[in-house]
Design a protein around this motif. Structure first.
Motif, PDB file in Angstrom:
ATOM      1  N   ALA A  23       0.832  -1.210   0.000  1.00 35.61           N
ATOM      2  CA  ALA A  23       0.000   0.000   0.000  1.00 35.61           C
ATOM      3  C   ALA A  23       0.863   1.256   0.000  1.00 35.61           C
ATOM      4  CB  ALA A  23      -0.929   0.002   1.209  1.00 35.61           C
ATOM      5  N   ARG A  24       2.093   1.128   0.429  1.00 34.79           N
ATOM      6  CA  ARG A  24       3.018   2.261   0.449  1.00 34.79           C
ATOM      7  C   ARG A  24       3.960   2.242  -0.751  1.00 34.79           C
ATOM      8  NH1 ARG A  24       4.496   1.698   6.749  1.00 34.79           N
ATOM      9  NH2 ARG A  24       2.482   2.307   7.579  1.00 34.79           N
ATOM     10  N   GLY A  25       3.745   1.314  -1.670  1.00 37.17           N
ATOM     11  CA  GLY A  25       4.548   1.261  -2.885  1.00 37.17           C
ATOM     12  C   GLY A  25       5.791   0.397  -2.800  1.00 37.17           C
ATOM     13  N   TYR A  26       5.964  -0.352  -1.714  1.00 41.90           N
ATOM     14  CA  TYR A  26       7.151  -1.196  -1.551  1.00 41.90           C
ATOM     15  C   TYR A  26       6.884  -2.608  -2.056  1.00 41.90           C
ATOM     16  CZ  TYR A  26       9.311   2.336   1.425  1.00 41.90           C
ATOM     17  OH  TYR A  26       9.876   3.494   1.900  1.00 41.90           O
ATOM     18  N   VAL A  27       7.905  -3.196  -2.644  1.00 42.69           N
ATOM     19  CA  VAL A  27       7.863  -4.590  -3.079  1.00 42.69           C
ATOM     20  C   VAL A  27       9.146  -5.272  -2.607  1.00 42.69           C
ATOM     21  CG1 VAL A  27       6.432  -4.122  -5.104  1.00 42.69           C
ATOM     22  CG2 VAL A  27       8.913  -4.115  -5.330  1.00 42.69           C
ATOM     23  N   TRP A  28       9.071  -6.564  -2.413  1.00 44.12           N
ATOM     24  CA  TRP A  28      10.262  -7.338  -2.070  1.00 44.12           C
ATOM     25  C   TRP A  28      10.930  -7.801  -3.363  1.00 44.12           C
ATOM     26  CZ3 TRP A  28      12.587  -7.650   2.485  1.00 44.12           C
ATOM     27  CH2 TRP A  28      11.852  -7.403   3.637  1.00 44.12           C
ATOM     28  N   THR A  29      12.231  -7.630  -3.449  1.00 42.34           N
ATOM     29  CA  THR A  29      13.025  -8.175  -4.548  1.00 42.34           C
ATOM     30  C   THR A  29      14.054  -9.111  -3.921  1.00 42.34           C
ATOM     31  OG1 THR A  29      14.656  -6.376  -4.463  1.00 42.34           O
ATOM     32  CG2 THR A  29      12.750  -6.082  -5.937  1.00 42.34           C
ATOM     33  N   TRP A  30      14.636  -9.981  -4.717  1.00 38.86           N
ATOM     34  CA  TRP A  30      15.673 -10.856  -4.177  1.00 38.86           C
ATOM     35  C   TRP A  30      16.778 -11.039  -5.196  1.00 38.86           C
ATOM     36  CZ3 TRP A  30      10.866 -12.811  -5.504  1.00 38.86           C
ATOM     37  CH2 TRP A  30      10.837 -13.741  -6.527  1.00 38.86           C
ATOM     38  N   GLN A  31      17.968 -11.341  -4.640  1.00 40.28           N
ATOM     39  CA  GLN A  31      19.151 -11.603  -5.454  1.00 40.28           C
ATOM     40  C   GLN A  31      19.880 -12.787  -4.836  1.00 40.28           C
ATOM     41  OE1 GLN A  31      22.108  -8.506  -5.399  1.00 40.28           O
ATOM     42  NE2 GLN A  31      23.069  -9.254  -7.253  1.00 40.28           N
ATOM     43  N   VAL A  32      20.228 -13.762  -5.670  1.00 40.86           N
ATOM     44  CA  VAL A  32      20.926 -14.956  -5.206  1.00 40.86           C
ATOM     45  C   VAL A  32      22.398 -14.827  -5.582  1.00 40.86           C
ATOM     46  CG1 VAL A  32      21.068 -17.477  -5.334  1.00 40.86           C
ATOM     47  CG2 VAL A  32      18.839 -16.346  -5.553  1.00 40.86           C
ATOM     48  N   THR A  33      23.281 -15.012  -4.586  1.00 41.47           N
ATOM     49  CA  THR A  33      24.719 -15.023  -4.840  1.00 41.47           C
ATOM     50  C   THR A  33      25.303 -16.318  -4.290  1.00 41.47           C
ATOM     51  OG1 THR A  33      25.149 -13.808  -2.791  1.00 41.47           O
ATOM     52  CG2 THR A  33      24.929 -12.489  -4.804  1.00 41.47           C
ATOM     53  N   GLY A  34      26.571 -16.537  -4.540  1.00 39.23           N
ATOM     54  CA  GLY A  34      27.195 -17.798  -4.154  1.00 39.23           C
ATOM     55  C   GLY A  34      26.907 -18.809  -5.248  1.00 39.23           C
ATOM     56  N   ASP A  35      26.521 -20.020  -4.863  1.00 35.94           N
ATOM     57  CA  ASP A  35      26.156 -21.053  -5.838  1.00 35.94           C
ATOM     58  C   ASP A  35      24.706 -20.823  -6.257  1.00 35.94           C
ATOM     59  OD1 ASP A  35      28.666 -22.269  -5.496  1.00 35.94           O
ATOM     60  OD2 ASP A  35      27.935 -23.452  -3.805  1.00 35.94           O
ATOM     61  N   ALA A  36      24.503 -19.922  -7.192  1.00 38.20           N
ATOM     62  CA  ALA A  36      23.145 -19.525  -7.591  1.00 38.20           C
ATOM     63  C   ALA A  36      22.328 -20.706  -8.117  1.00 38.20           C
ATOM     64  CB  ALA A  36      23.208 -18.409  -8.630  1.00 38.20           C
ATOM     65  N   ASP A  37      22.969 -21.717  -8.680  1.00 35.05           N
ATOM     66  CA  ASP A  37      22.248 -22.882  -9.191  1.00 35.05           C
ATOM     67  C   ASP A  37      21.821 -23.845  -8.084  1.00 35.05           C
ATOM     68  OD1 ASP A  37      22.505 -21.972 -11.773  1.00 35.05           O
ATOM     69  OD2 ASP A  37      24.306 -23.150 -12.196  1.00 35.05           O
ATOM     70  N   ALA A  38      22.290 -23.618  -6.859  1.00 33.69           N
ATOM     71  CA  ALA A  38      21.974 -24.516  -5.751  1.00 33.69           C
ATOM     72  C   ALA A  38      20.533 -24.377  -5.284  1.00 33.69           C
ATOM     73  CB  ALA A  38      22.922 -24.274  -4.588  1.00 33.69           C
ATOM     74  N   VAL A  39      19.917 -23.230  -5.555  1.00 30.92           N
ATOM     75  CA  VAL A  39      18.557 -22.971  -5.088  1.00 30.92           C
ATOM     76  C   VAL A  39      17.734 -22.300  -6.180  1.00 30.92           C
ATOM     77  CG1 VAL A  39      19.264 -22.695  -2.670  1.00 30.92           C
ATOM     78  CG2 VAL A  39      19.125 -20.692  -4.149  1.00 30.92           C
ATOM     79  N   SER A  40      16.423 -22.339  -6.007  1.00 34.68           N
ATOM     80  CA  SER A  40      15.526 -21.520  -6.817  1.00 34.68           C
ATOM     81  C   SER A  40      14.574 -20.828  -5.848  1.00 34.68           C
ATOM     82  CB  SER A  40      14.762 -22.352  -7.848  1.00 34.68           C
ATOM     83  OG  SER A  40      13.881 -23.251  -7.206  1.00 34.68           O
ATOM     84  N   VAL A  41      14.120 -19.637  -6.223  1.00 33.75           N
ATOM     85  CA  VAL A  41      13.234 -18.849  -5.373  1.00 33.75           C
ATOM     86  C   VAL A  41      11.995 -18.488  -6.181  1.00 33.75           C
ATOM     87  CG1 VAL A  41      12.992 -16.762  -3.973  1.00 33.75           C
ATOM     88  CG2 VAL A  41      15.243 -17.847  -4.213  1.00 33.75           C
ATOM     89  N   SER A  42      10.829 -18.621  -5.555  1.00 34.60           N
ATOM     90  CA  SER A  42       9.593 -18.201  -6.204  1.00 34.60           C
ATOM     91  C   SER A  42       8.680 -17.577  -5.151  1.00 34.60           C
ATOM     92  CB  SER A  42       8.889 -19.381  -6.887  1.00 34.60           C
ATOM     93  OG  SER A  42       8.569 -20.380  -5.944  1.00 34.60           O
ATOM     94  N   GLU A  43       7.765 -16.753  -5.611  1.00 35.62           N
ATOM     95  CA  GLU A  43       6.806 -16.128  -4.710  1.00 35.62           C
ATOM     96  C   GLU A  43       5.489 -16.875  -4.807  1.00 35.62           C
ATOM     97  OE1 GLU A  43       4.766 -11.804  -3.692  1.00 35.62           O
ATOM     98  OE2 GLU A  43       6.175 -11.959  -5.350  1.00 35.62           O
ATOM     99  N   ALA A  44       4.926 -17.244  -3.645  1.00 36.42           N
ATOM    100  CA  ALA A  44       3.628 -17.906  -3.613  1.00 36.42           C
ATOM    101  C   ALA A  44       2.545 -16.834  -3.713  1.00 36.42           C
ATOM    102  CB  ALA A  44       3.479 -18.704  -2.327  1.00 36.42           C
ATOM    103  N   ALA A  45       1.506 -17.124  -4.451  1.00 37.37           N
ATOM    104  CA  ALA A  45       0.398 -16.162  -4.608  1.00 37.37           C
ATOM    105  C   ALA A  45      -0.393 -16.068  -3.310  1.00 37.37           C
ATOM    106  CB  ALA A  45      -0.509 -16.604  -5.742  1.00 37.37           C
ATOM    107  N   PRO A  46      -0.749 -14.846  -2.881  1.00 32.61           N
ATOM    108  CA  PRO A  46      -1.568 -14.706  -1.668  1.00 32.61           C
ATOM    109  C   PRO A  46      -2.987 -15.209  -1.911  1.00 32.61           C
ATOM    110  CG  PRO A  46      -1.255 -12.575  -2.717  1.00 32.61           C
ATOM    111  CD  PRO A  46      -0.430 -13.571  -3.492  1.00 32.61           C
ATOM    112  N   ALA A  47      -3.602 -15.676  -0.851  1.00 35.87           N
ATOM    113  CA  ALA A  47      -5.001 -16.116  -0.953  1.00 35.87           C
ATOM    114  C   ALA A  47      -5.871 -14.894  -1.234  1.00 35.87           C
ATOM    115  CB  ALA A  47      -5.432 -16.791   0.335  1.00 35.87           C
ATOM    116  N   PRO A  48      -6.837 -14.994  -2.159  1.00 41.35           N
ATOM    117  CA  PRO A  48      -7.688 -13.840  -2.505  1.00 41.35           C
ATOM    118  C   PRO A  48      -8.385 -13.215  -1.300  1.00 41.35           C
ATOM    119  CG  PRO A  48      -8.053 -15.633  -4.038  1.00 41.35           C
ATOM    120  CD  PRO A  48      -7.163 -16.162  -2.953  1.00 41.35           C
ATOM    121  N   ALA A  49      -8.759 -13.999  -0.305  1.00 44.96           N
ATOM    122  CA  ALA A  49      -9.447 -13.466   0.871  1.00 44.96           C
ATOM    123  C   ALA A  49      -8.542 -12.543   1.681  1.00 44.96           C
ATOM    124  CB  ALA A  49      -9.932 -14.614   1.743  1.00 44.96           C
ATOM    125  N   GLU A  50      -7.223 -12.702   1.537  1.00 44.47           N
ATOM    126  CA  GLU A  50      -6.277 -11.889   2.290  1.00 44.47           C
ATOM    127  C   GLU A  50      -6.047 -10.527   1.644  1.00 44.47           C
ATOM    128  OE1 GLU A  50      -2.626 -13.977   2.764  1.00 44.47           O
ATOM    129  OE2 GLU A  50      -3.598 -15.807   3.432  1.00 44.47           O
TER     130      GLU A  50
END
Length: 103
Positions: A23-50
């Protein structure tokens, strides 16, 4: 800035919940360093009721362990995209070690 360490087996997931300020215009971003292929990151969709107008939403990010023996550092930063010169409002670092899957 909070730093958390987790160990995941290859194929295992970890859910991270971060408070949103959309609501204040902020969003979360992410950056992977180190062994970037060791992990994957995804954002889960919020429940519509929330999704209430003007409410701060908790955001959920899912980190998947991919490559055994890898170590990755994921830096989450809460920023306002129209103002890239501003320092992040909040930051969170997740240190991830990926182990071989138990079998």
């Amino acid at each position: 800035m909070e730093v958390r360490e987790v160990a995941l087996a290859a194929g295992e997931s970890y859910e991270l919940r971060l408070t949103g300020r959309g609501a204040r215009g902020y969003v979360w971003t992410w950056q992977v360093t180190g062994d970037a292929d060791a992990v994957s990151v995804s954002e889960a969709a919020p429940a519509p009721a929330e999704m209430l107008p003007g409410a701060s939403l908790e955001r959920t990010y899912v980190v998947h362990g991919r490559c055994p023996g890898g170590r990755a550092r994921i830096r989450f930063a809460q920023v306002r995209p129209p103002y890239p010169q501003e320092a992040p409002y909040d930051e969170f670092v997740l240190e991830v070690e990926v182990r071989a899957a138990k079998g």
